[in-house]
Scaffold this motif. Sequence first.
Motif, PDB file in Angstrom:
ATOM      1  N   LEU A  10      45.265  21.355   0.867  1.00  0.00           N
ATOM      2  CA  LEU A  10      44.085  20.041   1.304  1.00  0.00           C
ATOM      3  C   LEU A  10      42.885  19.824   0.470  1.00  0.00           C
ATOM      4  O   LEU A  10      42.445  19.295  -0.641  1.00  0.00           O
ATOM      5  CB  LEU A  10      43.874  19.319   2.504  1.00  0.00           C
ATOM      6  CG  LEU A  10      44.500  19.414   3.729  1.00  0.00           C
ATOM      7  CD1 LEU A  10      44.253  19.084   4.748  1.00  0.00           C
ATOM      8  CD2 LEU A  10      45.551  18.078   2.732  1.00  0.00           C
ATOM      9  N   TYR A  14      42.370  17.676  -3.176  1.00  0.00           N
ATOM     10  CA  TYR A  14      41.271  17.228  -3.013  1.00  0.00           C
ATOM     11  C   TYR A  14      41.090  17.428  -4.843  1.00  0.00           C
ATOM     12  O   TYR A  14      39.919  16.080  -5.275  1.00  0.00           O
ATOM     13  CB  TYR A  14      40.168  16.990  -2.493  1.00  0.00           C
ATOM     14  CG  TYR A  14      39.235  16.516  -2.472  1.00  0.00           C
ATOM     15  CD1 TYR A  14      39.336  14.821  -1.549  1.00  0.00           C
ATOM     16  CD2 TYR A  14      38.127  16.972  -1.764  1.00  0.00           C
ATOM     17  CE1 TYR A  14      38.638  14.071  -1.328  1.00  0.00           C
ATOM     18  CE2 TYR A  14      37.272  16.000  -1.683  1.00  0.00           C
ATOM     19  CZ  TYR A  14      37.442  14.872  -1.675  1.00  0.00           C
ATOM     20  OH  TYR A  14      36.041  14.116  -2.400  1.00  0.00           O
ATOM     21  N   LEU A  18      40.021  14.622  -7.166  1.00  0.00           N
ATOM     22  CA  LEU A  18      39.210  14.333  -7.914  1.00  0.00           C
ATOM     23  C   LEU A  18      39.306  14.039  -9.862  1.00  0.00           C
ATOM     24  O   LEU A  18      37.852  14.363 -10.456  1.00  0.00           O
ATOM     25  CB  LEU A  18      37.530  15.619  -7.364  1.00  0.00           C
ATOM     26  CG  LEU A  18      37.287  14.814  -5.782  1.00  0.00           C
ATOM     27  CD1 LEU A  18      36.423  16.406  -5.221  1.00  0.00           C
ATOM     28  CD2 LEU A  18      36.686  13.920  -5.537  1.00  0.00           C
ATOM     29  N   TYR A  23      48.309  11.041  -7.662  1.00  0.00           N
ATOM     30  CA  TYR A  23      48.417  12.380  -6.160  1.00  0.00           C
ATOM     31  C   TYR A  23      49.842  13.413  -6.215  1.00  0.00           C
ATOM     32  O   TYR A  23      49.784  13.747  -5.202  1.00  0.00           O
ATOM     33  CB  TYR A  23      47.774  11.310  -5.209  1.00  0.00           C
ATOM     34  CG  TYR A  23      49.343   9.579  -5.295  1.00  0.00           C
ATOM     35  CD1 TYR A  23      50.211  10.232  -4.055  1.00  0.00           C
ATOM     36  CD2 TYR A  23      49.085   9.496  -6.029  1.00  0.00           C
ATOM     37  CE1 TYR A  23      51.007   9.291  -3.959  1.00  0.00           C
ATOM     38  CE2 TYR A  23      50.721   7.806  -5.689  1.00  0.00           C
ATOM     39  CZ  TYR A  23      51.292   8.403  -5.005  1.00  0.00           C
ATOM     40  OH  TYR A  23      52.424   7.090  -4.505  1.00  0.00           O
ATOM     41  N   SER A  26      49.443  16.114  -7.753  1.00  0.00           N
ATOM     42  CA  SER A  26      48.116  16.922  -7.275  1.00  0.00           C
ATOM     43  C   SER A  26      49.206  17.312  -6.274  1.00  0.00           C
ATOM     44  O   SER A  26      49.419  18.753  -5.224  1.00  0.00           O
ATOM     45  CB  SER A  26      47.256  16.439  -6.624  1.00  0.00           C
ATOM     46  OG  SER A  26      46.724  15.462  -8.041  1.00  0.00           O
ATOM     47  N   PHE A  92      44.680  10.383   0.576  1.00  0.00           N
ATOM     48  CA  PHE A  92      44.283  12.085   1.372  1.00  0.00           C
ATOM     49  C   PHE A  92      44.350  11.630   2.551  1.00  0.00           C
ATOM     50  O   PHE A  92      45.137  12.546   3.482  1.00  0.00           O
ATOM     51  CB  PHE A  92      42.474  11.825   1.438  1.00  0.00           C
ATOM     52  CG  PHE A  92      42.126  13.625   1.655  1.00  0.00           C
ATOM     53  CD1 PHE A  92      42.687  14.294   0.612  1.00  0.00           C
ATOM     54  CD2 PHE A  92      41.410  13.758   2.638  1.00  0.00           C
ATOM     55  CE1 PHE A  92      42.379  15.915   1.012  1.00  0.00           C
ATOM     56  CE2 PHE A  92      41.075  14.824   3.418  1.00  0.00           C
ATOM     57  CZ  PHE A  92      41.665  16.000   1.977  1.00  0.00           C
ATOM     58  N   LYS A  95      48.513  12.307   3.420  1.00  0.00           N
ATOM     59  CA  LYS A  95      48.036  13.500   3.264  1.00  0.00           C
ATOM     60  C   LYS A  95      47.898  14.313   4.503  1.00  0.00           C
ATOM     61  O   LYS A  95      48.908  15.485   4.553  1.00  0.00           O
ATOM     62  CB  LYS A  95      47.046  14.090   1.798  1.00  0.00           C
ATOM     63  CG  LYS A  95      47.615  15.385   1.682  1.00  0.00           C
ATOM     64  CD  LYS A  95      48.706  15.939   0.718  1.00  0.00           C
ATOM     65  CE  LYS A  95      48.320  17.231   0.930  1.00  0.00           C
ATOM     66  NZ  LYS A  95      49.570  18.217  -0.179  1.00  0.00           N
TER      67      LYS A  95
END
Length: 129
Positions: A10, A14, A18, A23, A26, A92, A95
């Motif tokens: 996580l 995140y 940022l 996403y 990521s 988020f 996720k």
Amino acid sequence: MGSISVAVNLAMFYILLLIGVNYLLSNVVSYFVATLVFFLLNKIYVYQQRDNIRLRLLFKEFSLFFATRIGTTVIESLLLFICVDIFKLHVFYSKIGISVVIIILNYILSTFFVFRQGGAVDDDKQRYS
């Protein structure tokens, strides 16, 4: 150990968000970094296999572990896409929710396919002892 892996996953996810990384990318990057951490923590602390850190066996176990994680990464990415792009949920929070399902699935796969006692990994240990 799972909590540490989830925290790594996580946190990296995140941070990548940022700095502007897509996403889905990521998710894949953070998941594979967490997978490496999780493999080592599982092997040493959860399944207490400190005594069999031979390179050949370690490679075999990691290959199985990594293969199962590829499958769950695909599932996680698909669910993340559905939550974010179709249902328009927060990336988020999606996720986090999906991670719960993936943790359970990963535990089952690790227990029954990767670190199982009496399975292929143990057969390999006996063969090369």
